[in-house]
Scaffold this active site. Structure first.
Site, PDB file in Angstrom:
ATOM      1  CG  ASP A 112      -2.224   0.641   1.381  1.00 39.49           C
ATOM      2  OD1 ASP A 112      -2.705   0.569   0.282  1.00 39.49           O
ATOM      3  OD2 ASP A 112      -2.222   1.458   2.281  1.00 39.49           O
ATOM      4  CB  THR A 162       5.167   0.675  -2.833  1.00 40.80           C
ATOM      5  OG1 THR A 162       5.959   0.259  -1.669  1.00 40.80           O
ATOM      6  CG2 THR A 162       6.090   0.845  -4.129  1.00 40.80           C
ATOM      7  NE  ARG A 191       6.490 -11.679   1.468  1.00 39.64           N
ATOM      8  CZ  ARG A 191       6.595 -11.495   2.807  1.00 39.64           C
ATOM      9  NH1 ARG A 191       7.314 -12.507   3.552  1.00 39.64           N
ATOM     10  NH2 ARG A 191       5.793 -10.721   3.162  1.00 39.64           N
ATOM     11  CE  LYS A 218       3.886   5.910  12.965  1.00 42.00           C
ATOM     12  NZ  LYS A 218       2.683   5.591  12.306  1.00 42.00           N
ATOM     13  CG  ASP A 271      -0.716   4.997  14.499  1.00 44.85           C
ATOM     14  OD1 ASP A 271       0.060   4.745  13.485  1.00 44.85           O
ATOM     15  OD2 ASP A 271      -2.079   5.470  13.995  1.00 44.85           O
ATOM     16  CG  HIS A 314       3.151  11.651  13.439  1.00 47.88           C
ATOM     17  ND1 HIS A 314       4.150  11.349  12.596  1.00 47.88           N
ATOM     18  CD2 HIS A 314       2.156  10.520  12.929  1.00 47.88           C
ATOM     19  CE1 HIS A 314       3.987  10.206  12.112  1.00 47.88           C
ATOM     20  NE2 HIS A 314       2.664   9.939  12.133  1.00 47.88           N
ATOM     21  CE  LYS A 322      -5.743   5.187  13.275  1.00 46.97           C
ATOM     22  NZ  LYS A 322      -5.473   6.194  12.097  1.00 46.97           N
ATOM     23  CE  LYS A 325      -5.808  14.224   7.974  1.00 43.48           C
ATOM     24  NZ  LYS A 325      -4.919  13.837   9.228  1.00 43.48           N
TER      25      LYS A 325
HETATM   26  C1  BG6 Z   1       0.435   7.712  10.416  1.00 46.98           C
HETATM   27  C2  BG6 Z   1      -0.475   6.705  11.398  1.00 46.98           C
HETATM   28  O1  BG6 Z   1       1.689   7.681  10.818  1.00 46.98           O
HETATM   29  O2  BG6 Z   1      -0.136   9.177  10.428  1.00 46.98           O
HETATM   30  C3  BG6 Z   1      -1.933   6.803  10.850  1.00 46.98           C
HETATM   31  O3  BG6 Z   1       0.109   5.545  11.145  1.00 46.98           O
HETATM   32  C4  BG6 Z   1      -2.386   8.378  10.610  1.00 46.98           C
HETATM   33  O4  BG6 Z   1      -2.731   6.061  11.630  1.00 46.98           O
HETATM   34  C5  BG6 Z   1      -1.640   9.194   9.728  1.00 46.98           C
HETATM   35  O5  BG6 Z   1      -3.716   8.074  10.194  1.00 46.98           O
HETATM   36  C6  BG6 Z   1      -2.020  10.287   9.899  1.00 46.98           C
HETATM   37  O6  BG6 Z   1      -1.151  11.270   9.050  1.00 46.98           O
HETATM   38  P1  BG6 Z   1      -1.777  12.471   8.292  1.00 46.98           P
HETATM   39  O7  BG6 Z   1      -0.684  13.396   7.555  1.00 46.98           O
HETATM   40  O8  BG6 Z   1      -2.912  12.106   7.719  1.00 46.98           O
HETATM   41  O9  BG6 Z   1      -2.042  13.540   9.436  1.00 46.98           O
END
Ligand code: BG6
Length: 509
Positions: free
Chosen positions: A39, A41, A69, A176, A263, A268, A366, A371
């Site tokens: 995914d 890539t 693979r 990560k 995560d 981040h 989540k 967002k």
């Molecule tokens: C990733 C997490 O590192 O960052 C994800 O593994 C998360 O779970 C994503 O959705 C969020 O990134 P962004 O750039 O969409 O805020």
């Protein structure tokens, strides 16, 4: 009410600010992607490389070798990726065939030493045919469980020591999570370091490559007016929010092991906090900047086990954009009765003179209401209000917001007089927005920096360890405490998280 400042290019040095490096600054190289049918890539790496090719920001010559693979011919691999890039519609698909002529595929079994010897021979052949001079980037777009075996086999095939042998350079890019706690992070590093030196290792955090995130250091340290008030004397609290509408999607296999703290927080969220809280480095240079971040992580007060210091939640069924969505427990591949948190609010304190007593609220989850990624710096109230008898209410304190998503912007809110005969205050917000949006998206930026060998936006191992030192006790407590079930608060999808955290969420959104 908002007044706006849109970006105007006034370059203080008088020189034109180059937006992209010129090709001659970039060493020819081969970019090898492990996990080439996955995914990451297909959705991120190849579209980013194609966009960079279209922008002339890839080296010339360059070749890209996908390894996985799955069995593909070079052509069927190219066709699969063309389709993915066409669907994204980001770059001019008319340039695909010239990009694809640099694209190759090599099937690989990750645990086979012979397969890596074959890869080494293939890379040497490409060097001869294309003039890529033995410079290799190995991008691990793989599940973390495969990092160690791949690093080991690269080493055994002699692909990690270009740098030392002076044949060219060899760099390894890891995504990560860098381990799942302090002990596993140390073990992973040990394996990488058996074959690669620290300066060959690039640990990606795509948040660091976001334009506004990079801008935090410029804002703090290229303006004299903010630094004197950037401390406990003037700042009431700092809030960092990364809420997402998306759920766990098809990633439960990983997420069930990780949860929101591994995560989002170990990487981040702590990076964002370090940029706001670190001391000024003496030079804008990767080692100096990363030194200051490590000092900051080391100054975070150890976890106190107070109930309101960490609030965890898990989404239940709910509604997002008018559509009914499943709860975490109903998502595919989630264990029955799973206690994995999808939301966390953590309150940190930094134990130094600048930040003594100032709380940092970090919130991520989540399936939340929208967002949003932002950092709020909330200033204190005026020490004395001469308007108290006239207004009869508190004056709203100043607030600075770094918006990272949906808009990349910086906003400052302050009080002004409303026009008219009565004494009335109103809040005004001055917004700075980038007019054109980022020149490179986050993945393009990290790939480019890796080609340039610039570590500024990547994690250094001592930073990874310092961040795990902060979070490992929290994880131990959350994962092994009594009454774990009662401490995991449910929230309906599409809301701002559990009620127990509402007070803190309200401080930020
Ligand atoms: C990733 C997490 O590192 O960052 C994800 O593994 C998360 O779970 C994503 O959705 C969020 O990134 P962004 O750039 O969409 O805020």
């Amino acid at each position: 009410m908002a007044s706006e400042i849109i970006e105007k290019e006034i370059i203080s040095t008088g020189k034109q600010c180059e937006s992209l490096p010129v090709k001659s600054d970039l060493d020819p190289c081969v970019i090898v992607i492990f996990g080439a049918s996955g995914d990451l890539t297909v959705r991120k790496l190849i579209p980013s490389l194609f966009q960079m090719f279209s922008n002339n920001s890839l080296p010339d010559p360059v070749t890209i070798v996908g390894c996985a693979r799955t069995s593909f011919s070079h052509d069927s691999f190219r066709d699969m990726l063309k389709e993915a890039c066409r669907c994204q519609g980001k770059s001019d698909i008319g340039r695909w065939s010239s990009f694809a002529s640099n694209l190759f595929y090599q099937q690989i079994q990750y645990d086979s030493e012979q397969a890596f010897q074959d890869l080494a021979s293939f890379l040497q052949k490409l060097d001869l045919e294309h003039g890529t001079k033995g410079n290799y980037i190995f991008d691990m777009a793989l599940p973390p469980t495969l990092y160690e075996v791949v690093a080991e086999n690269l080493g055994k095939a002699g692909l990690s020591n270009q740098f030392i042998d002076g044949k060219g350079w060899s760099r390894i890019v890891v995504e990560k999570p860098f381990g799942s706690d302090l002990a596993s992070a140390l073990a992973l590093d040990q394996t990488l370091r058996n074959h690669f030196q620290e300066e060959q290792i690039f640990r990606i955090d795509h948040y660091l490559a976001k334009e506004t995130v990079q801008n935090i250091l410029m804002f703090r340290f290229a303006n004299a007016i903010f630094e004197p008030i950037w401390n406990r004397g003037f700042i009431d609290y700092v809030g960092i929010m990364a809420s997402e509408k998306l759920g766990v999607e098809n990633r439960a296999g990983y997420y069930e092991q990780a949860g929101v703290i591994r995560d989002m927080f170990q990487n981040h969220m702590l990076q964002l906090m370090s940029l706001i809280a670190m001391e000024p480095p003496s030079h804008f240079e990767s080692e100096r900047v990363r030194d200051e971040k490590v000092k900051l992580f080391g100054a975070i007060r150890p976890f106190q086990r107070k109930n309101d210091e960490v609030i965890l939640g898990q989404y239940g069924p709910g509604e997002i954009d008018g559509q009914k969505v499943a709860g975490y427990l109903q998502e595919p591949k989630v264990a029955i009765g799973s206690l994995i948190p999808t939301f966390a609010m953590m309150r940190f304190y930094v134990e130094n003179w600048r930040w003594q007593g100032v709380p940092f609220y970090l919130i991520s989850g989540k399936r939340m209401a929208r967002k949003e990624t932002s950092i709020v710096v909330q200033f204190k109230q005026v020490p004395h209000s001469m308007f108290r008898d006239v207004l009869g209410k508190n004056i709203i304190a100043n607030r600075l917001v770094f918006g990272i998503y949906p808009e990349e912007k910086i906003s400052l809110t302050f009080q002004t007089k409303s026009p008219g005969t009565r004494v009335c205050l109103r809040s005004m917000t001055m917004d700075f927005r980038y007019e054109k949006g980022p020149v490179l998206d986050a993945y393009e930026k990290v790939l480019l920096d890796c080609i340039l060998g610039d570590h500024l936006l990547f994690w250094r191992q001592d930073g990874v360890e310092a961040a795990w030192k902060v979070l490992t006790p929290v994880l131990n407590e959350c994962e092994h405490c009594q009454g774990r079930e009662q401490k995991l608060h449910q929230y309906p999808a599409g809301t701002w998280g559990p009620d127990e955290a509402r007070e803190w969420v309200d401080k930020i959104v």
